[in-house]
Scaffold this active site. Structure first.
Site, PDB file in Angstrom:
ATOM      1  N   GLU A  60      25.986  45.456  30.825  1.00 18.65           N
ATOM      2  CA  GLU A  60      24.864  46.198  31.392  1.00 18.65           C
ATOM      3  C   GLU A  60      25.190  47.664  31.676  1.00 18.65           C
ATOM      4  O   GLU A  60      24.290  48.459  31.962  1.00 18.65           O
ATOM      5  CB  GLU A  60      24.380  45.524  32.680  1.00 18.65           C
ATOM      6  CG  GLU A  60      23.724  44.171  32.474  1.00 18.65           C
ATOM      7  CD  GLU A  60      24.698  43.028  32.213  1.00 18.65           C
ATOM      8  OE1 GLU A  60      24.288  42.056  31.564  1.00 18.65           O
ATOM      9  OE2 GLU A  60      25.867  43.118  32.648  1.00 18.65           O
ATOM     10  N   ILE A  83      37.198  44.369  32.020  1.00 21.33           N
ATOM     11  CA  ILE A  83      36.992  43.307  31.037  1.00 21.33           C
ATOM     12  C   ILE A  83      38.368  42.739  30.717  1.00 21.33           C
ATOM     13  O   ILE A  83      39.230  43.450  30.199  1.00 21.33           O
ATOM     14  CB  ILE A  83      36.325  43.837  29.751  1.00 21.33           C
ATOM     15  CG1 ILE A  83      35.041  44.621  30.078  1.00 21.33           C
ATOM     16  CG2 ILE A  83      36.020  42.679  28.798  1.00 21.33           C
ATOM     17  CD1 ILE A  83      34.466  45.373  28.894  1.00 21.33           C
ATOM     18  N   ILE A  84      38.562  41.472  31.038  1.00 26.56           N
ATOM     19  CA  ILE A  84      39.858  40.820  30.830  1.00 26.56           C
ATOM     20  C   ILE A  84      39.711  39.778  29.731  1.00 26.56           C
ATOM     21  O   ILE A  84      38.793  38.957  29.760  1.00 26.56           O
ATOM     22  CB  ILE A  84      40.362  40.171  32.133  1.00 26.56           C
ATOM     23  CG1 ILE A  84      40.511  41.243  33.228  1.00 26.56           C
ATOM     24  CG2 ILE A  84      41.693  39.449  31.899  1.00 26.56           C
ATOM     25  CD1 ILE A  84      40.797  40.692  34.609  1.00 26.56           C
ATOM     26  N   THR A  88      38.146  33.014  24.532  1.00 27.50           N
ATOM     27  CA  THR A  88      37.068  33.032  23.540  1.00 27.50           C
ATOM     28  C   THR A  88      36.869  34.461  23.032  1.00 27.50           C
ATOM     29  O   THR A  88      37.390  35.408  23.616  1.00 27.50           O
ATOM     30  CB  THR A  88      35.741  32.539  24.166  1.00 27.50           C
ATOM     31  OG1 THR A  88      35.301  33.504  25.130  1.00 27.50           O
ATOM     32  CG2 THR A  88      35.918  31.176  24.837  1.00 27.50           C
ATOM     33  N   HIS A  90      34.463  36.323  23.410  1.00 27.30           N
ATOM     34  CA  HIS A  90      33.557  37.041  24.307  1.00 27.30           C
ATOM     35  C   HIS A  90      34.100  38.423  24.680  1.00 27.30           C
ATOM     36  O   HIS A  90      33.358  39.411  24.693  1.00 27.30           O
ATOM     37  CB  HIS A  90      33.334  36.189  25.569  1.00 27.30           C
ATOM     38  CG  HIS A  90      32.359  36.758  26.534  1.00 27.30           C
ATOM     39  ND1 HIS A  90      31.004  36.781  26.301  1.00 27.30           N
ATOM     40  CD2 HIS A  90      32.538  37.336  27.749  1.00 27.30           C
ATOM     41  CE1 HIS A  90      30.391  37.344  27.329  1.00 27.30           C
ATOM     42  NE2 HIS A  90      31.297  37.689  28.222  1.00 27.30           N
TER      43      HIS A  90
END
Length: 156
Positions: A60, A83-84, A88, A90
């Site tokens: 966002e 962001i770690i 997956t 993602h």
């Protein structure tokens, strides 16, 4: 003939900053916010000219940053988040889209926008970049924003 050099200065006086931070991994994100605020104040900025805007996650960040940048309330936007990598794909999608989106906002709005979003392999690396071993990337992003606002002023 003399070469002309144009550089931004590192004075934050009078600059209005919007800090857009994702709430995911907030205990680290808050350290990035603290680092950014510390940098701005150390360089002559005022807490009265800093607005912290929180959004759900890194995905966002671009849309919220764009909305805030287009409001006319800010001279610079500083994006912050964590962001770690998990098990997956993602991580790859979110990191890539957040990065591309934030860069696009800077080009669309022509307002200095800096990237203080940590993209790390693990929690330890994120903690290191939020004020321990590897400095504070929020501080670094704020420093870049200060310089860019002053550079834009010189460029007209």
């Amino acid at each position: 003939m003399q070469v002309q050099n144009i550089e931004g200065t590192l004075t934050a006086q009078g600059i209005r900053f919007g800090l857009v931070v994702s709430r995911f991994n907030d205990f680290i994100g808050q350290k990035l916010v603290e680092g950014a605020i510390d940098c701005i104040v150390r360089h002559g900025g005022s807490a009265d000219n800093i607005t912290v805007i929180r959004c759900p996650g890194a995905f966002e960040l671009p849309s919220v940053t764009r909305k805030a940048a287009m409001s006319g309330k800010f001279d610079a936007m500083i994006t912050l988040g964590v962001i770690i990598r998990g098990s997956t794909p993602h991580f790859d999608v979110i990191a890539a889209e957040a990065t591309k989106g934030i860069a696009q906002v800077g080009l669309e709005t022509m307002i200095p926008i800096t990237f203080g979003v940590l993209t790390t392999e693990n929690l330890e690396q994120a903690i290191e970049r939020a004020g321990t071993k590897a400095g504070n990337k929020g501080f670094d992003a704020a420093l870049g924003a200060i310089e860019m606002v002053n550079l834009y002023k010189q460029l007209g």
